[in-house]
Design a protein around this motif. Structure first.
Motif, PDB file in Angstrom:
ATOM      1  N   ASP A   1     -38.713 -57.053 -14.679  1.00  0.00           N
ATOM      2  CA  ASP A   1     -37.354 -56.902 -15.203  1.00  0.00           C
ATOM      3  C   ASP A   1     -36.345 -56.780 -14.062  1.00  0.00           C
ATOM      4  OD1 ASP A   1     -38.363 -56.974 -17.743  1.00  0.00           O
ATOM      5  OD2 ASP A   1     -38.338 -54.792 -18.036  1.00  0.00           O
ATOM      6  N   ILE A   2     -36.729 -56.047 -13.017  1.00  0.00           N
ATOM      7  CA  ILE A   2     -35.836 -55.902 -11.862  1.00  0.00           C
ATOM      8  C   ILE A   2     -35.654 -57.247 -11.177  1.00  0.00           C
ATOM      9  CG2 ILE A   2     -35.443 -54.655  -9.711  1.00  0.00           C
ATOM     10  CD1 ILE A   2     -35.475 -52.977 -12.355  1.00  0.00           C
ATOM     11  N   ALA A   3     -36.749 -58.020 -11.075  1.00  0.00           N
ATOM     12  CA  ALA A   3     -36.649 -59.353 -10.472  1.00  0.00           C
ATOM     13  C   ALA A   3     -35.686 -60.236 -11.264  1.00  0.00           C
ATOM     14  CB  ALA A   3     -38.031 -59.992 -10.404  1.00  0.00           C
ATOM     15  N   THR A   4     -35.750 -60.144 -12.593  1.00  0.00           N
ATOM     16  CA  THR A   4     -34.863 -60.944 -13.444  1.00  0.00           C
ATOM     17  C   THR A   4     -33.409 -60.538 -13.247  1.00  0.00           C
ATOM     18  OG1 THR A   4     -36.611 -61.201 -15.098  1.00  0.00           O
ATOM     19  CG2 THR A   4     -34.356 -61.615 -15.819  1.00  0.00           C
ATOM     20  N   LEU A   5     -33.143 -59.240 -13.180  1.00  0.00           N
ATOM     21  CA  LEU A   5     -31.770 -58.779 -12.951  1.00  0.00           C
ATOM     22  C   LEU A   5     -31.234 -59.291 -11.617  1.00  0.00           C
ATOM     23  CD1 LEU A   5     -31.823 -55.060 -14.176  1.00  0.00           C
ATOM     24  CD2 LEU A   5     -30.623 -56.996 -15.229  1.00  0.00           C
ATOM     25  N   LEU A   6     -32.057 -59.271 -10.594  1.00  0.00           N
ATOM     26  CA  LEU A   6     -31.619 -59.760  -9.283  1.00  0.00           C
ATOM     27  C   LEU A   6     -31.306 -61.252  -9.333  1.00  0.00           C
ATOM     28  CD1 LEU A   6     -34.104 -57.772  -7.032  1.00  0.00           C
ATOM     29  CD2 LEU A   6     -31.624 -57.590  -6.952  1.00  0.00           C
ATOM     30  N   GLN A   7     -32.090 -61.997 -10.106  1.00  0.00           N
ATOM     31  CA  GLN A   7     -31.850 -63.429 -10.223  1.00  0.00           C
ATOM     32  C   GLN A   7     -30.544 -63.732 -10.970  1.00  0.00           C
ATOM     33  OE1 GLN A   7     -35.382 -64.780 -12.178  1.00  0.00           O
ATOM     34  NE2 GLN A   7     -36.688 -64.581 -10.350  1.00  0.00           N
TER      35      GLN A   7
ATOM     36  N   ALA B   1     -45.466 -47.187  -4.088  1.00  0.00           N
ATOM     37  CA  ALA B   1     -46.041 -48.520  -3.923  1.00  0.00           C
ATOM     38  C   ALA B   1     -44.921 -49.538  -4.031  1.00  0.00           C
ATOM     39  CB  ALA B   1     -47.104 -48.790  -4.990  1.00  0.00           C
ATOM     40  N   PRO B   2     -45.000 -50.642  -3.310  1.00  0.00           N
ATOM     41  CA  PRO B   2     -43.961 -51.663  -3.398  1.00  0.00           C
ATOM     42  C   PRO B   2     -43.964 -52.349  -4.760  1.00  0.00           C
ATOM     43  CG  PRO B   2     -45.805 -52.452  -2.069  1.00  0.00           C
ATOM     44  CD  PRO B   2     -46.080 -51.008  -2.357  1.00  0.00           C
ATOM     45  N   LEU B   3     -42.835 -52.969  -5.130  1.00  0.00           N
ATOM     46  CA  LEU B   3     -42.731 -53.661  -6.403  1.00  0.00           C
ATOM     47  C   LEU B   3     -43.358 -55.048  -6.347  1.00  0.00           C
ATOM     48  CD1 LEU B   3     -40.612 -51.348  -6.610  1.00  0.00           C
ATOM     49  CD2 LEU B   3     -39.222 -52.887  -7.994  1.00  0.00           C
ATOM     50  N   ARG B   4     -43.447 -55.588  -5.128  1.00  0.00           N
ATOM     51  CA  ARG B   4     -44.039 -56.915  -4.887  1.00  0.00           C
ATOM     52  C   ARG B   4     -43.318 -57.999  -5.688  1.00  0.00           C
ATOM     53  NH1 ARG B   4     -47.854 -56.010  -1.514  1.00  0.00           N
ATOM     54  NH2 ARG B   4     -49.215 -54.190  -1.583  1.00  0.00           N
ATOM     55  N   ILE B   5     -42.012 -58.046  -5.506  1.00  0.00           N
ATOM     56  CA  ILE B   5     -41.230 -59.123  -6.110  1.00  0.00           C
ATOM     57  C   ILE B   5     -40.521 -59.875  -4.994  1.00  0.00           C
ATOM     58  CG2 ILE B   5     -40.928 -57.912  -8.290  1.00  0.00           C
ATOM     59  CD1 ILE B   5     -38.158 -57.112  -7.456  1.00  0.00           C
ATOM     60  N   ALA B   6     -40.064 -61.074  -5.302  1.00  0.00           N
ATOM     61  CA  ALA B   6     -39.454 -61.941  -4.297  1.00  0.00           C
ATOM     62  C   ALA B   6     -38.261 -61.257  -3.638  1.00  0.00           C
ATOM     63  CB  ALA B   6     -39.011 -63.247  -4.948  1.00  0.00           C
ATOM     64  N   GLY B   7     -38.201 -61.360  -2.318  1.00  0.00           N
ATOM     65  CA  GLY B   7     -37.077 -60.817  -1.567  1.00  0.00           C
ATOM     66  C   GLY B   7     -37.181 -59.355  -1.215  1.00  0.00           C
ATOM     67  N   GLU B   8     -38.232 -58.671  -1.686  1.00  0.00           N
ATOM     68  CA  GLU B   8     -38.344 -57.232  -1.431  1.00  0.00           C
ATOM     69  C   GLU B   8     -38.634 -56.969   0.037  1.00  0.00           C
ATOM     70  OE1 GLU B   8     -40.805 -53.394  -3.222  1.00  0.00           O
ATOM     71  OE2 GLU B   8     -41.781 -55.358  -3.134  1.00  0.00           O
ATOM     72  N   ARG B   9     -37.955 -55.980   0.592  1.00  0.00           N
ATOM     73  CA  ARG B   9     -38.230 -55.512   1.947  1.00  0.00           C
ATOM     74  C   ARG B   9     -38.723 -54.073   1.858  1.00  0.00           C
ATOM     75  NH1 ARG B   9     -37.017 -56.335   7.457  1.00  0.00           N
ATOM     76  NH2 ARG B   9     -38.201 -54.702   8.531  1.00  0.00           N
ATOM     77  N   GLN B  10     -39.958 -53.848   2.293  1.00  0.00           N
ATOM     78  CA  GLN B  10     -40.548 -52.516   2.204  1.00  0.00           C
ATOM     79  C   GLN B  10     -40.187 -51.705   3.440  1.00  0.00           C
ATOM     80  OE1 GLN B  10     -44.766 -52.565   1.566  1.00  0.00           O
ATOM     81  NE2 GLN B  10     -44.983 -50.343   1.598  1.00  0.00           N
ATOM     82  N   TYR B  11     -39.916 -50.417   3.246  1.00  0.00           N
ATOM     83  CA  TYR B  11     -39.638 -49.500   4.351  1.00  0.00           C
ATOM     84  C   TYR B  11     -40.565 -48.296   4.205  1.00  0.00           C
ATOM     85  CZ  TYR B  11     -37.033 -46.860   7.852  1.00  0.00           C
ATOM     86  OH  TYR B  11     -36.670 -46.151   8.978  1.00  0.00           O
ATOM     87  N   PRO B  12     -41.744 -48.336   4.857  1.00  0.00           N
ATOM     88  CA  PRO B  12     -42.670 -47.190   4.769  1.00  0.00           C
ATOM     89  C   PRO B  12     -42.073 -45.988   5.523  1.00  0.00           C
ATOM     90  CG  PRO B  12     -43.777 -49.201   5.550  1.00  0.00           C
ATOM     91  CD  PRO B  12     -42.310 -49.436   5.654  1.00  0.00           C
ATOM     92  N   LEU B  13     -41.807 -44.929   4.816  1.00  0.00           N
ATOM     93  CA  LEU B  13     -41.194 -43.758   5.419  1.00  0.00           C
ATOM     94  C   LEU B  13     -42.253 -42.901   6.103  1.00  0.00           C
ATOM     95  CD1 LEU B  13     -38.585 -42.171   5.832  1.00  0.00           C
ATOM     96  CD2 LEU B  13     -39.023 -41.006   3.662  1.00  0.00           C
ATOM     97  N   GLN B  14     -42.014 -42.585   7.350  1.00  0.00           N
ATOM     98  CA  GLN B  14     -42.929 -41.766   8.131  1.00  0.00           C
ATOM     99  C   GLN B  14     -42.541 -40.292   8.029  1.00  0.00           C
ATOM    100  OE1 GLN B  14     -45.663 -43.180   9.770  1.00  0.00           O
ATOM    101  NE2 GLN B  14     -44.962 -44.972   8.610  1.00  0.00           N
ATOM    102  N   PRO B  15     -43.464 -39.393   8.314  1.00  0.00           N
ATOM    103  CA  PRO B  15     -43.090 -37.966   8.344  1.00  0.00           C
ATOM    104  C   PRO B  15     -42.101 -37.704   9.471  1.00  0.00           C
ATOM    105  CG  PRO B  15     -45.293 -38.299   9.239  1.00  0.00           C
ATOM    106  CD  PRO B  15     -44.889 -39.609   8.635  1.00  0.00           C
ATOM    107  N   LEU B  16     -41.493 -36.547   9.456  1.00  0.00           N
ATOM    108  CA  LEU B  16     -40.571 -36.175  10.522  1.00  0.00           C
ATOM    109  C   LEU B  16     -41.321 -36.013  11.837  1.00  0.00           C
ATOM    110  CD1 LEU B  16     -38.423 -33.468   8.693  1.00  0.00           C
ATOM    111  CD2 LEU B  16     -37.704 -35.785   9.309  1.00  0.00           C
TER     112      LEU B  16
END
Length: 856
Positions: free
Chosen positions: A301-307, A320-335
């Motif tokens: 649904d999010i992919a459709t809205l973006l389109q 977990a990532p959404l794994r949709i087209a154009g997604e950029r993942q940012y794994p957050l590290q501890p402080l």
């Protein structure tokens, strides 16, 4: 004077942008420019049926009965102003604002809120720009083209104003963001605490939103994804003219309800993808979808809205990532838990201190630096855990908090009736655990056996018997932030659990009958095999690689040793120590090694005749020998050689005999030379070049110790040649130090210094700190004879401090050569030598190394 229109009136306000600067630049000529500007606007107003209300300074106020006429008049004015040949230093740029409302007169002028609204709209623009309210836009119709800018809060106005930019044909249409009190079209909660230690992450994610339409912040529960995302969103308020909205999805368990959750925020009843797309349209909008992990099926649904919504961008927090087209993942590290060597000054330390001072304003971090350092280390920089720990300073000191955490006490909760998933660290991690597949949960529990991280290969081996697709299970754990991946070190990819996460996994492992012992046994077995591989190569060409690899795995080696002690397997533990004793020596862990040997030797049955027991005796013998007690080492090697013969293991026999005969030689017993003959025969039978080099070196040391330098020199050179040919760089470096002793005794000071620095170079290249300290001592000894007593004293003190820190080490005295202390006392006297050496004890090994390499 023409009568002012009443009823529904469109108001126009204009003023010159930068009028003060124009006055300064034009001086007396400004009046002429100002009058010409007013004439142009007045002509455009009257030409379209408008009425000039008043002018004051550089501003102009007019009223129109028709909204379309007001818009066309403003366009005509802007075009005429742009075509006017203004002075070079006096170009006039006018901003204009239009609003349609109630034309109510009072004292021959307009009164009422709509007049003020028109003035504020004008003030929000930039020179050359025309802004119109939603009312004017609706009433003027399609007489011109507009750009929808979205809703803004304007100065002194409570309600948000939806603004449109009138496009003036032939003139620039790009302007800076509207001048506003901030975008009001948002539902972001107010901040109640500061965000500590996330400046770089905030900047990074904002930058990603510039070039990507969907950015997903991933990480385990409690790492601070939501708090960081809200901070990023606040920084975007002026960049998304149609609004910035947070949609809290933590309470939503059904992916089918995500659209209606977004609709609730955007005021769309019975929302679905179609109605949401219609509501969002092409306007510049940012949606923050917080806690998406349990509704991942809604990703489509999010992919459709973006389109369908060209101006939409999405910021997501999820495990977990959404794994949709154009997604950029940012794994957050501890402080970060350490900055410039100080845990208190690190991001994690600063967060703890700030939250502690909120509870106790008198909290002084300087008094509790040791406790704070322990806490941030134990909690691995996990923000939620740090905040909850800090809340306990009203009851106990940081030192007490750290000790209770170390003992497993459940201090990391709010202590209130809040049962939300962020009410405690355990609840946050349990939420993450509950989101995993059965296969990933099984792998997660098994991987709790690791300490300090693991390679992907090791993780696959330990989780292999869970019956899962192991690689997929590990991938899921990485995706959901339960395993953090880092690049670098000795492996291409290393995985680790945050310590609070690992403790949760360990507790889950213990709850599963039989899993705990099986996982620990598999883990210990894996590192026992690693030790076997290392043992055969720790003196070879790959020694530097193995020293670094074992240092990286030291926590896992410790866990394996703990397991062997816990199950009473002395042979397994002694074998591990015996195969890696060169590592414990080279990295300066001799005292730790001694502690492990003591614990293992105290186990029932530890003296049983096994290969592990022999290796343990060899390790104990080496420890004793390198601590300078060759006489005590002899008995240990005697036991080892007798047991090795009993087992029929020629390699262990040779190793034990070599240690025995070398210890005899260093103890001044010539019988060691006779015993070397048997060792030499074994090495010759096995064509062992490194072993033959050992024999030549032992004989060389015997000659040197007996004062026969003419005989020792050629033997050292022969052993050096064989070591190099065999790829044994460690012993080649040690032999260089023997050659330094020969040169020193023969008065060849430059040669002695060169050989000493060669040994130092070998130690540096291998990463062998023990050998580096030994070589620094040789450089110090030689520099006394070179007359450089100041530097010699510094290096002598540094070498002594290193030997104490590492738990042992040699000086030239072991081979019958006076050491640096003896020579300094001879030159300076006892007291002066001690004073001169004292400063050197404060040098780090790295600084001492650089000092030793400097030319005289």
């Amino acid at each position: 004077m023409t009568a002012l229109p009443t009823g529904t009136v469109t108001f126009l306000f204009t003023d010159i942008e930068g009028s003060t600067q124009l006055v300064q630049r034009l001086g007396p000529d400004y009046r002429q420019v100002l009058e010409r500007h007013a004439t142009i606007i007045a002509a455009a107003v009257s030409g379209h049926g408008g009425v000039a209300v008043n002018t004051e300074g550089d501003s102009f106020f007019a009223a129109f009965e028709a909204a379309d006429a007001a818009v066309l008049a403003t366009i005509a004015a802007q075009r005429a102003l742009s075509e006017e040949p203004w002075p070079d230093a006096g170009a006039v740029r006018v901003r204009a604002g239009l609003h349609t409302g109630k034309g109510e007169l009072g004292h021959e002028d307009y009164v009422g809120l709509d007049v003020h609204r028109a003035a504020r709209i004008s003030g929000a623009g930039h020179g050359g720009q025309v802004l119109a309210s939603a009312t004017t836009h609706a009433l003027a119709g399609a007489v011109v083209t507009y750009r929808d800018l979205g809703e803004y809060r304007l100065k002194d106005l409570d309600a948000a104003e939806h603004l449109y930019q009138v496009i003036v044909p032939g003139l620039p249409a790009e302007f800076p963001p509207v001048r506003s009190e901030g975008l009001s079209a948002h539902n972001l909660p107010a901040s109640v605490t500061t965000l500590v230690g996330r400046d770089a992450e905030t900047t990074d994610i904002a930058g990603l939103l510039d070039s990507h339409r969907i950015v997903t912040i991933t990480g385990p529960g409690g790492i601070g994804k939501s708090r960081l995302a809200l901070e990023v969103a606040r920084g975007q308020l002026d960049r998304f003219s149609h609004g910035v909205y947070v949609i809290a999805l933590a309470p939503v368990a059904d992916a089918g309800l995500v659209a209606s959750s977004i609709g609730d925020v955007l005021d769309v009843a019975d929302a679905d993808v179609d109605s949401l797309a219609a509501r969002i349209g092409s306007g510049s909008t940012l949606l923050l979808l917080d806690n998406f992990e349990q509704v991942l099926l809604a990703s489509r649904d999010i992919a459709t809205l973006l389109q369908r919504c060209a101006g939409l961008k999405v910021l997501v927090t999820s495990q977990a990532p959404l794994r949709i087209a154009g997604e950029r993942q940012y794994p957050l590290q501890p402080l970060d838990v350490r900055t410039g060597g100080s845990a208190v000054d690190s991001a994690a330390g600063r967060l703890f201190v700030e939250r502690a001072q909120a509870v106790d304003p008198g909290f002084d971090p300087a008094i509790h630096s040791a406790g704070i350092e322990a806490i941030v280390s134990l909690l691995d920089g996990l923000p939620l855990a740090l905040e909850l720990a800090a809340a306990r300073v009203n009851l106990m000191s940081p030192e007490q908090i750290a000790e209770r955490i170390r003992l497993g006490a459940d201090l990391l909760s709010t202590g209130s009736d809040d049962t939300g998933r962020h009410g405690s660290v355990t609840a946050a991690i349990a939420w993450s655990y509950g989101m995993l597949s059965d296969e990933a949960r099984a792998a997660f529990r098994r991987l709790a056996a690791f300490r300090g991280g693991m390679t992907l290969e090791a993780a696959e081996v330990i989780a292999a018997d869970t019956g899962a697709d192991v690689l997929s299970a590990i991938g899921e754990l990485v995706d959901r932030g339960m395993l953090l991946r880092s690049i670098g070190g000795m492996s291409a990819s290393r995985l680790r659990m945050l310590e609070p996460v690992r403790r949760f996994a360990e507790a889950a492992l213990l709850r599963e009958a039989g899993e705990s012992s099986a996982a620990a046994a598999a883990h210990a077995g894996y590192y026992r095999e690693m030790a076997l591989d290392a043992g055969s190569q720790l003196e070879g060409e790959r020694m530097s690689w193995w020293l670094a690899r074992l240092e990286e795995e030291l926590d896992n080696l410790r866990a394996a040793l703990d397991h062997y002690i816990g199950v009473g397997d002395a042979s397994g533990g002694l074998g591990l120590i015996g195969d890696t004793w060169r590592f414990f020596q080279g990295k300066g862990h001799f005292d730790e090694m001694a502690g492990w040997l003591d614990r293992l030797d105290g186990l029932p049955g530890s003296d049983a005749a096994t290969a592990g027991r022999v290796k343990g005796l060899l390790a104990r013998g080496a420890l004793t020998y390198w601590r300078g007690d060759a006489k005590s080492a002899i008995a240990l090697y005697d036991q080892a050689s007798a047991m090795a013969r009993q087992l029929g293991d020629d390699a262990l026999v040779a190793a034990a005999l070599y240690g025995h005969e070398t210890s005899l030689i260093m103890a001044g017993d010539a019988a060691g030379l006779e015993g070397l003959k048997e060792v030499e025969r074994i090495y010759e039978q096995n064509n062992d070049l490194g072993g033959l080099a050992h024999v030549a070196a032992a004989r060389a040391f015997a000659e040197l110790q007996a004062g026969r330098t003419l005989g020792s020199g050629p033997l050292f050179e022969e052993s050096f040649r064989l070591y190099v040919e065999a790829g044994n760089r460690l012993n080649a470096g040690q032999t260089s130090l023997g050659l330094a002793g020969v040169a020193l005794e023969e008065g060849r000071i430059e040669d002695a210094l060169r050989y000493s620095r060669t040994g130092l170079q070998y130690g540096e290249e291998l990463g062998d700190r023990f050998m580096v300290a030994w070589a620094i001592e040789w450089v110090a000894t030689t520099l006394v004879e070179a007359g450089d007593t100041a530097r010699a004293a510094m290096l002598s003190g540094a070498a002594e401090a290193a030997r104490e820190k590492f738990g042992g080490g040699w000086t030239p005295l072991m081979i019958g050569v006076d050491d640096s202390v003896t020579r300094l006392v001879r030159v300076l006297g006892d007291e002066a030598a001690a004073d001169a050496r004292r400063a050197g004890r404060e040098l780090s090994l790295e600084d001492a190394t650089e000092l030793a390499k400097q030319a005289p």
